[in-house]
Write a protein that holds these residues in place. Structure first.
Motif, PDB file in Angstrom:
ATOM      1  N   ASN A  73       0.778  -1.206  -0.451  1.00 23.88           N
ATOM      2  CA  ASN A  73       0.045  -0.101   0.025  1.00 23.88           C
ATOM      3  C   ASN A  73       0.770   1.527   0.398  1.00 23.88           C
ATOM      4  OD1 ASN A  73      -2.784   1.334   0.145  1.00 23.88           O
ATOM      5  ND2 ASN A  73      -2.002   1.649   2.649  1.00 23.88           N
ATOM      6  N   GLN A  74       1.919   1.320   1.119  1.00 23.60           N
ATOM      7  CA  GLN A  74       2.656   2.182   0.827  1.00 23.60           C
ATOM      8  C   GLN A  74       4.077   1.700   2.011  1.00 23.60           C
ATOM      9  OE1 GLN A  74       1.249   5.082   3.482  1.00 23.60           O
ATOM     10  NE2 GLN A  74       2.711   6.669   3.317  1.00 23.60           N
ATOM     11  N   CYS A  75       4.767   3.242   1.286  1.00 21.45           N
ATOM     12  CA  CYS A  75       6.458   2.986   1.967  1.00 21.45           C
ATOM     13  C   CYS A  75       7.149   3.472   1.917  1.00 21.45           C
ATOM     14  CB  CYS A  75       7.319   1.974   1.190  1.00 21.45           C
ATOM     15  SG  CYS A  75       6.975   0.220   0.273  1.00 21.45           S
ATOM     16  N   GLU A  76       8.297   3.982   3.456  1.00 23.08           N
ATOM     17  CA  GLU A  76       8.711   5.209   3.654  1.00 23.08           C
ATOM     18  C   GLU A  76       9.957   4.783   3.718  1.00 23.08           C
ATOM     19  OE1 GLU A  76       5.459   7.491   6.969  1.00 23.08           O
ATOM     20  OE2 GLU A  76       7.619   7.293   7.097  1.00 23.08           O
ATOM     21  N   MET A  77      10.875   5.609   3.220  1.00 24.91           N
ATOM     22  CA  MET A  77      11.941   5.253   3.127  1.00 24.91           C
ATOM     23  C   MET A  77      12.919   5.923   4.802  1.00 24.91           C
ATOM     24  SD  MET A  77      14.591   4.320   0.956  1.00 24.91           S
ATOM     25  CE  MET A  77      15.133   4.851  -0.197  1.00 24.91           C
ATOM     26  N   ILE A  78      13.139   4.011   4.948  1.00 26.63           N
ATOM     27  CA  ILE A  78      14.132   4.589   6.303  1.00 26.63           C
ATOM     28  C   ILE A  78      15.807   4.729   6.329  1.00 26.63           C
ATOM     29  CG2 ILE A  78      15.185   3.807   8.056  1.00 26.63           C
ATOM     30  CD1 ILE A  78      12.415   2.200   8.298  1.00 26.63           C
ATOM     31  N   GLU A  79      16.922   4.169   5.114  1.00 32.26           N
ATOM     32  CA  GLU A  79      17.287   3.950   4.612  1.00 32.26           C
ATOM     33  C   GLU A  79      17.990   3.956   2.839  1.00 32.26           C
ATOM     34  OE1 GLU A  79      21.121   2.631   6.951  1.00 32.26           O
ATOM     35  OE2 GLU A  79      22.555   3.573   5.512  1.00 32.26           O
ATOM     36  N   SER A  80      18.566   4.617   2.146  1.00 36.25           N
ATOM     37  CA  SER A  80      18.926   3.956   0.663  1.00 36.25           C
ATOM     38  C   SER A  80      20.357   3.502   0.729  1.00 36.25           C
ATOM     39  CB  SER A  80      18.615   5.100  -0.312  1.00 36.25           C
ATOM     40  OG  SER A  80      18.612   4.721  -1.334  1.00 36.25           O
ATOM     41  N   PHE A  81      20.456   2.854  -0.249  1.00 38.29           N
ATOM     42  CA  PHE A  81      21.453   2.360  -0.749  1.00 38.29           C
ATOM     43  C   PHE A  81      22.180   2.854  -1.821  1.00 38.29           C
ATOM     44  CE2 PHE A  81      20.525   0.228   3.008  1.00 38.29           C
ATOM     45  CZ  PHE A  81      21.793  -0.120   4.342  1.00 38.29           C
ATOM     46  N   LEU A  82      21.371   2.835  -2.955  1.00 41.30           N
ATOM     47  CA  LEU A  82      21.062   3.854  -3.514  1.00 41.30           C
ATOM     48  C   LEU A  82      23.012   3.947  -4.255  1.00 41.30           C
ATOM     49  CD1 LEU A  82      18.373   5.607  -5.811  1.00 41.30           C
ATOM     50  CD2 LEU A  82      19.698   3.356  -6.156  1.00 41.30           C
ATOM     51  N   ASP A  83      23.648   5.244  -3.256  1.00 44.49           N
ATOM     52  CA  ASP A  83      24.647   5.466  -3.317  1.00 44.49           C
ATOM     53  C   ASP A  83      26.004   4.461  -3.712  1.00 44.49           C
ATOM     54  OD1 ASP A  83      24.188   8.085  -4.117  1.00 44.49           O
ATOM     55  OD2 ASP A  83      24.072   8.421  -1.723  1.00 44.49           O
ATOM     56  N   ALA A  84      25.651   3.310  -2.684  1.00 47.22           N
ATOM     57  CA  ALA A  84      26.026   2.463  -2.678  1.00 47.22           C
ATOM     58  C   ALA A  84      26.372   0.983  -3.271  1.00 47.22           C
ATOM     59  CB  ALA A  84      25.928   1.619  -1.461  1.00 47.22           C
ATOM     60  N   PHE A  85      25.406   1.132  -4.448  1.00 46.01           N
ATOM     61  CA  PHE A  85      25.426   0.212  -5.491  1.00 46.01           C
ATOM     62  C   PHE A  85      26.087   0.706  -6.708  1.00 46.01           C
ATOM     63  CE2 PHE A  85      22.185  -1.787  -4.037  1.00 46.01           C
ATOM     64  CZ  PHE A  85      21.901  -3.485  -4.314  1.00 46.01           C
ATOM     65  N   ARG A  86      26.818   2.005  -6.706  1.00 43.89           N
ATOM     66  CA  ARG A  86      27.022   3.220  -7.669  1.00 43.89           C
ATOM     67  C   ARG A  86      28.694   2.478  -7.627  1.00 43.89           C
ATOM     68  NH1 ARG A  86      24.144   7.624  -6.372  1.00 43.89           N
ATOM     69  NH2 ARG A  86      21.505   7.122  -8.112  1.00 43.89           N
ATOM     70  N   ASP A  87      29.114   2.098  -6.088  1.00 43.89           N
ATOM     71  CA  ASP A  87      30.374   1.296  -7.195  1.00 43.89           C
ATOM     72  C   ASP A  87      30.601   0.302  -7.283  1.00 43.89           C
ATOM     73  OD1 ASP A  87      33.105   1.608  -5.786  1.00 43.89           O
ATOM     74  OD2 ASP A  87      32.512   0.268  -4.513  1.00 43.89           O
ATOM     75  N   TYR A  88      31.581  -0.310  -8.396  1.00 40.92           N
ATOM     76  CA  TYR A  88      30.778  -2.037  -8.803  1.00 40.92           C
ATOM     77  C   TYR A  88      31.418  -2.795  -8.060  1.00 40.92           C
ATOM     78  CZ  TYR A  88      31.104  -5.708 -11.790  1.00 40.92           C
ATOM     79  OH  TYR A  88      30.783  -6.846 -12.034  1.00 40.92           O
ATOM     80  N   PRO A  89      32.562  -3.004  -7.160  1.00 39.58           N
ATOM     81  CA  PRO A  89      32.683  -3.904  -5.596  1.00 39.58           C
ATOM     82  C   PRO A  89      31.700  -4.263  -4.949  1.00 39.58           C
ATOM     83  CG  PRO A  89      34.689  -3.082  -6.186  1.00 39.58           C
ATOM     84  CD  PRO A  89      33.662  -1.684  -7.297  1.00 39.58           C
ATOM     85  N   SER A  90      31.267  -2.809  -4.605  1.00 45.15           N
ATOM     86  CA  SER A  90      30.044  -2.874  -3.489  1.00 45.15           C
ATOM     87  C   SER A  90      29.326  -3.222  -3.421  1.00 45.15           C
ATOM     88  CB  SER A  90      29.710  -1.355  -3.401  1.00 45.15           C
ATOM     89  OG  SER A  90      31.292  -1.224  -2.439  1.00 45.15           O
ATOM     90  N   SER A  91      28.528  -3.033  -4.993  1.00 49.63           N
ATOM     91  CA  SER A  91      27.028  -3.877  -6.101  1.00 49.63           C
ATOM     92  C   SER A  91      27.223  -4.943  -5.815  1.00 49.63           C
ATOM     93  CB  SER A  91      26.840  -2.705  -7.181  1.00 49.63           C
ATOM     94  OG  SER A  91      27.750  -3.632  -8.365  1.00 49.63           O
ATOM     95  N   ILE A  92      28.038  -5.979  -5.961  1.00 54.03           N
ATOM     96  CA  ILE A  92      28.568  -6.659  -6.208  1.00 54.03           C
ATOM     97  C   ILE A  92      28.749  -7.669  -4.880  1.00 54.03           C
ATOM     98  CG2 ILE A  92      30.052  -9.469  -6.989  1.00 54.03           C
ATOM     99  CD1 ILE A  92      28.607  -7.401  -9.391  1.00 54.03           C
ATOM    100  N   ALA A  93      28.392  -7.303  -3.680  1.00 58.89           N
ATOM    101  CA  ALA A  93      28.421  -7.992  -2.558  1.00 58.89           C
ATOM    102  C   ALA A  93      26.739  -7.545  -2.643  1.00 58.89           C
ATOM    103  CB  ALA A  93      29.303  -7.390  -1.387  1.00 58.89           C
ATOM    104  N   LEU A  94      26.457  -6.432  -2.120  1.00 61.72           N
ATOM    105  CA  LEU A  94      25.348  -5.940  -1.662  1.00 61.72           C
ATOM    106  C   LEU A  94      24.187  -7.086  -2.748  1.00 61.72           C
ATOM    107  CD1 LEU A  94      25.234  -1.919  -1.732  1.00 61.72           C
ATOM    108  CD2 LEU A  94      25.223  -3.714   0.228  1.00 61.72           C
ATOM    109  N   ALA A  95      24.371  -7.636  -4.179  1.00 60.33           N
ATOM    110  CA  ALA A  95      23.366  -8.580  -4.986  1.00 60.33           C
ATOM    111  C   ALA A  95      23.180  -9.624  -4.013  1.00 60.33           C
ATOM    112  CB  ALA A  95      24.250  -8.409  -6.886  1.00 60.33           C
ATOM    113  N   LEU A  96      24.529  -9.961  -4.003  1.00 58.89           N
ATOM    114  CA  LEU A  96      24.918 -11.123  -3.099  1.00 58.89           C
ATOM    115  C   LEU A  96      24.086 -10.810  -1.932  1.00 58.89           C
ATOM    116  CD1 LEU A  96      28.980 -12.831  -3.319  1.00 58.89           C
ATOM    117  CD2 LEU A  96      26.308 -13.984  -3.482  1.00 58.89           C
TER     118      LEU A  96
END
Ligand SMILES: [Zn+2]
Length: 251
Positions: A73-96
Motif C-alpha cells: 500500500n505504501q512505503c517510507e524510506m528509512i535508509e537508501s543504498f542507491l549510492d553504494a550500488f554505484r560502486d561496482y565491487p560494493s554493488s556485487i557484494a550487496l547483490a550477493l
C-alpha cells in the motif's frame, strides 16, 4: 484484509504488467515476503525509490488469505543504498546479500537476527566502501544462523585441534560435502584448503563486532578465503550456484 505495518528491507523487485512491480522483501516481524506495488513504475509513483534493492523502509501492506502475494500500500524510506550500488565491487557484494537472503530464508518466518545481519553488513559497505570484511562476516553469520557451520576448533574426523597459527602452517580442509572441516592428516582429494589465516579470521568474526575488525586482525585475503568457504557451504545447502558469486573478482 488487515493492513500490516513493518520495518523491511527490499531484496529485489521486478517489473510486473504495464506499470506495477513485484517486490521481494524481508519484513523484520513477518519474514521474507513477496508483494505487488501497483503503479510503482509510473513516473511520479508514490513509491519513489523506496523499492530499490536493499532499501531499508517502513512498509504498509494488505495480506490476502487466499493469495501468496501481499498488496503493498505504501512505503517510507528509512535508509537508501542507491549510492553504494554505484560502486561496482560494493554493488556485487550487496547483490550477493540479497540473493543469499532470498535463497536461505524460508517464506514468512521472522528472523530478527538475519534482518539485523543484512542491515549491519549493508551499512558497513555503504560507510566504508570496503567489501571483503562485510562479505565474509555476512556469509559466515548466515551459515552460523542457518545451523550449518562446521566445528572450527577440531578436526571432525580425528578430533585433533585445528591450529589457526600461520607459523605452524597446518592448514585445514573443508570436506567435499561442505559440512565438516578436517586436519591435513585426514585430508582427502578435492577438499578446499582453509589457510591458517582464514581459520583465525573466521573464529575472530564469531566473537568480534564487524566494525572492530581491522585489516591487521583480518586481512582482505583472509576475509576473502572465509567468504569462499562460506559460499561453498551455502551453495551446498541451497543445492545450486549463486548467480552473483560469479561476478566477484577472482581472489
Ligand atoms: Zn584429522
Amino acid at each position: 484484509m488487515p493492513l500490516h505495518e513493518s520495518e523491511a528491507i527490499v531484496l529485489q523487485s521486478y517489473p510486473l504488467g504495464e506499470a506495477d512491480r513485484l517486490v521481494s522483501f524481508l519484513s523484520r516481524t513477518m519474514g521474507r515476503m513477496r508483494g505487488v506495488a501497483a503503479g510503482a513504475r509510473r513516473p511520479k509513483s508514490r513509491f519513489g525509490s523506496t523499492l530499490e534493492r536493499l532499501s531499508h523502509i517502513r512498509i504498509w501492506f494488505f495480506e490476502r488469505e487466499t493469495r501468496e502475494l501481499v498488496r503493498i500500500n505504501q512505503c517510507e524510506m528509512i535508509e537508501s543504498f542507491l549510492d553504494a550500488f554505484r560502486d561496482y565491487p560494493s554493488s556485487i557484494a550487496l547483490a550477493l546479500f540479497s540473493e543469499i537472503t532470498q535463497a536461505v530464508l524460508p517464506d514468512k518466518e521472522a528472523s530478527d537476527a538475519n534482518f539485523r545481519l543484512l542491515l549491519l553488513c549493508a551499512q558497513n559497505i555503504k560507510r566504508t566502501s570496503k567489501v571483503e570484511p562485510a562479505l565474509a562476516y555476512f556469509a559466515l553469520w548466515t551459515v552460523k544462523l542457518g545451523g550449518w557451520l562446521p566445528a572450527l576448533d577440531a578436526c571432525s574426523r580425528c578430533g585433533r585441534a585445528l591450529q589457526a597459527n600461520a607459523e605452524r602452517n597446518q592448514s585445514a580442509y573443508l570436506s567435499s560435502s561442505a559440512s565438516t572441516i578436517v586436519c591435513a592428516e585426514c585430508r582427502r582429494p578435492g577438499m578446499r584448503l582453509i589457510s591458517p589465516a582464514a581459520l583465525a579470521a573466521a573464529r575472530r568474526m564469531l566473537t568480534e563486532r564487524l566494525d572492530r575488525l581491522d585489516a591487521d586482525s583480518v586481512t582482505p585475503r583472509a576475509a576473502r578465503d572465509v567468504t569462499e568457504i562460506m559460499l561453498d557451504i551455502i551453495e551446498r545447502q541451497i543445492d545450486r550456484k549463486l548467480t552473483s558469486r560469479e561476478l566477484l573478482e577472482p581472489a
